[in-house]
Structure formats: C-alpha cells, structure tokens
Design a protein around this motif. Structure first.
Motif, short mmCIF file in Angstrom:
data_model
loop_
_atom_site.label_atom_id
_atom_site.label_comp_id
_atom_site.label_asym_id
_atom_site.label_seq_id
_atom_site.Cartn_x
_atom_site.Cartn_y
_atom_site.Cartn_z
N ASP A 141 -2.55 1.71 -3.05
CA ASP A 141 -1.75 2.94 -3.26
C ASP A 141 -0.44 3.08 -2.39
O ASP A 141 -0.55 3.71 -1.28
N LYS A 164 3.31 3.79 -1.64
CA LYS A 164 4.30 4.84 -1.97
C LYS A 164 5.50 3.83 -2.19
O LYS A 164 6.11 3.63 -1.08
N GLU A 177 9.82 3.50 -3.48
CA GLU A 177 11.05 4.25 -3.71
C GLU A 177 12.29 3.32 -3.84
O GLU A 177 12.29 2.08 -3.18
N ARG A 215 10.78 7.24 -7.39
CA ARG A 215 9.37 7.20 -6.66
C ARG A 215 8.40 7.07 -7.38
O ARG A 215 8.01 7.94 -8.55
N THR A 216 7.51 6.23 -6.99
CA THR A 216 6.34 5.67 -7.77
C THR A 216 5.04 5.16 -6.62
O THR A 216 5.32 5.22 -5.54
N SER A 217 4.22 4.66 -7.47
CA SER A 217 3.23 4.02 -6.47
C SER A 217 2.73 2.74 -7.02
O SER A 217 2.53 2.32 -8.31
N SER A 218 2.21 1.63 -6.11
CA SER A 218 1.95 0.44 -6.90
C SER A 218 0.39 0.46 -7.42
O SER A 218 -0.09 -0.52 -8.01
N GLU A 254 9.80 8.15 -12.12
CA GLU A 254 9.00 7.22 -11.63
C GLU A 254 9.43 5.84 -12.26
O GLU A 254 8.70 4.85 -12.12
N GLY A 307 8.72 0.70 0.76
CA GLY A 307 7.16 1.13 0.36
C GLY A 307 6.52 1.19 1.77
O GLY A 307 6.72 0.38 2.68
N CYS A 361 2.39 2.89 3.17
CA CYS A 361 1.17 3.40 3.05
C CYS A 361 0.95 4.40 4.29
O CYS A 361 1.40 3.83 5.25
N ARG A 364 0.49 4.22 9.58
CA ARG A 364 1.60 3.87 8.70
C ARG A 364 1.79 2.60 8.72
O ARG A 364 2.13 1.96 9.55
#
Length: 432
Positions: free
Chosen positions: A310, A312, A314, A329-332, A371, A407, A409, A416
């Motif tokens: 997950d 994040k 952009e 903006r989305t997620s892997s 996304e 990107g 997490c 982070r």
C-alpha cells in the motif's frame, strides 16, 4: 520507531525505517559509488567501509559483509544486490544501529568527527546516478483499473479486458538502454503517426506519462530453469523504485499491431534514484485486487497472502510557467498481479533473469477519476481537458512540462518509507 542523531524531518521519505540505497558522486570523489539516504543527507558507504572503522563494522555489526566491503566502491549496486537478501537485511540493520539516537556504538560515527564529516553529506551536494546496471527491462500490465479503462476506450466495457488478462501477467520486453535517472531531460520522440488516415513522420503529438512501480532483480536463475513464486518473493527481489514509462500514444496506436509497443516506448523511461529494499516495505503489505479466475499452479499464492504494497502514489504536472497541479493520487495496491507472480511467469519457460534486471508494474490507476495514472485515462483518450492551476489545461504533455512521481508508506509512528522524486522535463525533439 526510535529516532536518529541525524536530522530527519518528520515528512522525510528517508526516515530511519527506510535506508534506501543509491549511487552517488561527491565533491571529493567524482567516481560513482554507493550511499544511503537519511533525511536530507546521504551516508557515503565507500567512505565508511574504507575507513579505520570498517574492521569493527564487519566483525561486530555487519559480519556477513566481511570480505565484500568493495561492493560499495562499485559504480552500480549490482554486486551488493547479488550478495542476497540476508546480507541486505543485515547491512540495513547495521546502518540503522549506527545512526539511531540511542546507538550502542557512538564512537564509530556519531562521535568520530573526521569520519562523520567525510561520510555524512547533504543530498544537495551530491550527484545521483542510475543505481543499477540494467541488462534487461520487462514492462508488465498488472494495473487492473488502467487495463480496464484503456480497454473500454478501444473495445467497450464488454470486451475491455483481453481473454488472457486474468490468467497470466501480460508483459513485453522494453529497452534497457533508454532508462534514465530522475532529473534527466526527456526529448519528445519522432515517429510514424497516422494523420488524416495517412502515415507521416513527425514529433509525437500525444506524449504521456505512466505511473508505475519498478522492481530490481537481485540474482540470476540458470537458463532453462524457472523460479517458484515463493522463491521469487524471498530470494529474487532486491528492491523497488518509482518508474515513469513515458509513452507516445500516437506512435503506439499506429505501430502496436501485431507485435506491441516499439518506438512509442523506447525513447525514455525514468526511475527514482534510491532503491527501497524489499525488507523496508514488509510492514506495508496489502492484498492485491481479487482475481476470481482459477490460476495455474505456478502462479498460485496463499489465499490470505498480502502480496502487494500500500504505497501512496501521486503525480504532479508542472507547466513551463511553474504552476504545479497534482493530477493523480492512488495506491500501488491496485495491482492484479504481484512481482513474485511476474517473476514466476517471466521464468516459466526458462528465461534467465540477471541481477539488475528491471521489471515494471504497468500503469497503476485506481477506480476513481482522480486515481488515473496516465493522461490517456485522465483525458479519456484526448477527448477531455485535464484542468490545471494557472488557467491551463492538457490532454497530453507539452514541451516544457515537468512530471514528478512520488510515493511513500507511513504507519503513523514515524516509520515513513518513501522513494523521493521520479522527475523528468519534456524538451523538443532532437535537431539531429
């Protein structure tokens, strides 16, 4: 997570929980060599492991590195990658122990002023290079929502996905020689395009970005052998980068039948410079998009396995006037296939992978309009303007535009783990 005596801003991608590896040259050493990113600094591993502290490090803190200290003086991370995940894990943990606020070995680096000043440098003072020597590059098409959205544009909802899509990780062999590190200028490609139903040779008019995740291979398999999906996860993945697989959509539309992308993809692909190790992403595992298709045995993973991450993601688009708009903006986690499955499929027929090979995920998009990981989707194939700050708009990229992928997490406790920037600016076609 415990803090560090090195200054690490709270919003830094390079926290103590990360420790990503890259290749740098410094004001005192113009040769390319290994370093790790920590906050706004880099720790020069060549300096560290050629210093008087090296014998203590390799006997007391990182014993698995003994006899291999030279890997950090190499111009790529390939030799380090080949040492294996157990060594990567121990090196990362050893560096974390050295720079932790409560380090048990303050005299090695923190209180050793000459070594600290030589090895710990501001990131702004160094030049970043491609982290690996990339022998081969394969780009997959594992982003489910992207594949579906593009399929709808060309074939309609009923036939959006090709019949094979949920049975195997679809991919094509890309061009390793045109992979460049973040910040490298990108020239608009010239190619054959179809205008008014006639092919002409011209600069691409539909230049696009693609938001992807890249995976570096850490070891080779012998030709004629395959890699099991579980073995791929544990032994064959070195780490991950962000990947922008620039695409010339008009060139692609004319050339791709029947063998797929060629000149529309081989002019440039940009990656972020810091390789985030596989272990750093372990706490951020997530389930892939459910696949109801019964899979062949070699692709099967445990049903409860969290096989993707997950992260994040952009995308920023900056115009020549310096106005910046976050367009995605989305997620892997929006992947149908995991990288271990991609590796298992890639090697099924006996294809030999090598350390430094790069695999791309394919464009990562989510289900919502905000996304979409490419302008092809955002503009609905060029039919809709993508509105930007500064009273501007795009359907595809213009010369002078800069695309920046980011990107990270985060667990809310200071852990982070990010990638830094994957950035490229578009310039006009070469005059040659």
């Amino acid at each position: 997570m415990a803090g560090s005596w090195v200054d690490i801003p709270a919003d830094s991608d390079f926290s103590l929980a990360n420790i990503p590896f890259g290749i740098v040259s410094t004001p005192n050493d113009p040769s390319s060599h290994a370093a790790v990113a920590i906050g706004t600094s880099i720790l020069d591993l060549k300096v560290l492991f050629t210093s008087s502290a090296s014998p203590f490090l390799t006997t007391q803190i990182i014993p698995s590195l003994a006899g291999h200290e030279h890997v950090f003086a190499q111009p790529t991370l390939n030799a380090f990658a080949e040492l294996g995940r157990a060594v990567h894990r121990e090196v990362r943990a050893g560096i974390q122990a050295l720079i932790a606020a409560d380090t048990s070995h303050p005299d090695v680096l923190r209180d050793n002023a000459p070594l600290r000043e030589a090895a710990l440098l501001p990131q702004r003072a160094v030049t970043l290079h491609l982290p690996m020597s990339i022998g081969d590059y394969t780009d997959f098409y594992a982003g489910y929502h992207h594949a579906y959205a593009v399929g709808v544009m060309f074939r309609g909802p009923a036939n959006a996905l090709q019949p094979n899509y949920t049975h195997l990780p679809v991919g094509y062999h890309g061009r390793a020689s045109s992979i460049v590190v973040s910040g490298t200028p990108v020239r608009r490609p010239v190619g054959q395009i179809l205008l008014d139903e006639k092919p002409v040779t011209a600069p691409s008019r539909r230049l696009d970005f693609e938001l992807e995740l890249g995976c570096f291979i850490s070891r080779a398999n012998a030709q004629g052998t395959s890699v099991a999906v579980d073995e791929a996860d544990k032994e064959f993945i070195f780490g991950y980068v962000l990947l922008n697989d620039w695409s010339a959509r008009d060139i692609q539309a004319w050339e791709y039948v029947p063998l797929g992308p060629f000149n529309s993809k081989n002019f440039a692909s940009t990656i972020s410079p810091w390789v985030v190790l596989a272990d750093a992403l372990e706490p951020f595992r997530a389930a892939a998009i459910p696949n109801s298709t019964p899979l062949q045995g070699y692709l099967q993973e445990p049903k409860d396995k969290k096989s993707v991450f997950d992260i994040k993601l952009e995308v920023d688009l900056t115009t020549p006037e310096s106005d910046t708009t976050t367009v995605c903006r989305t997620s892997s986690r929006n992947l149908l296939w995991s990288f271990p499955q991609m590796i298992a499929h890639h090697t099924l027929g006996g294809c030999p992978l090598r350390a430094g090979d790069l695999l791309g995920s394919g464009t990562i998009s989510g289900p919502d309009a905000s996304e979409r990981g490419s302008l092809l989707e955002l503009s609905e194939g060029g039919k809709k303007d993508v509105l930007l700050y500064g009273m501007d708009a795009r359907t595809f990229l213009k010369d002078g535009d800069t695309v920046t992928l980011r990107g990270y997490c985060a667990d809310g406790n200071g852990a982070r783990v990010g990638f830094g920037e994957c950035r490229g600016r578009i310039y006009g076609p070469s005059s040659n």
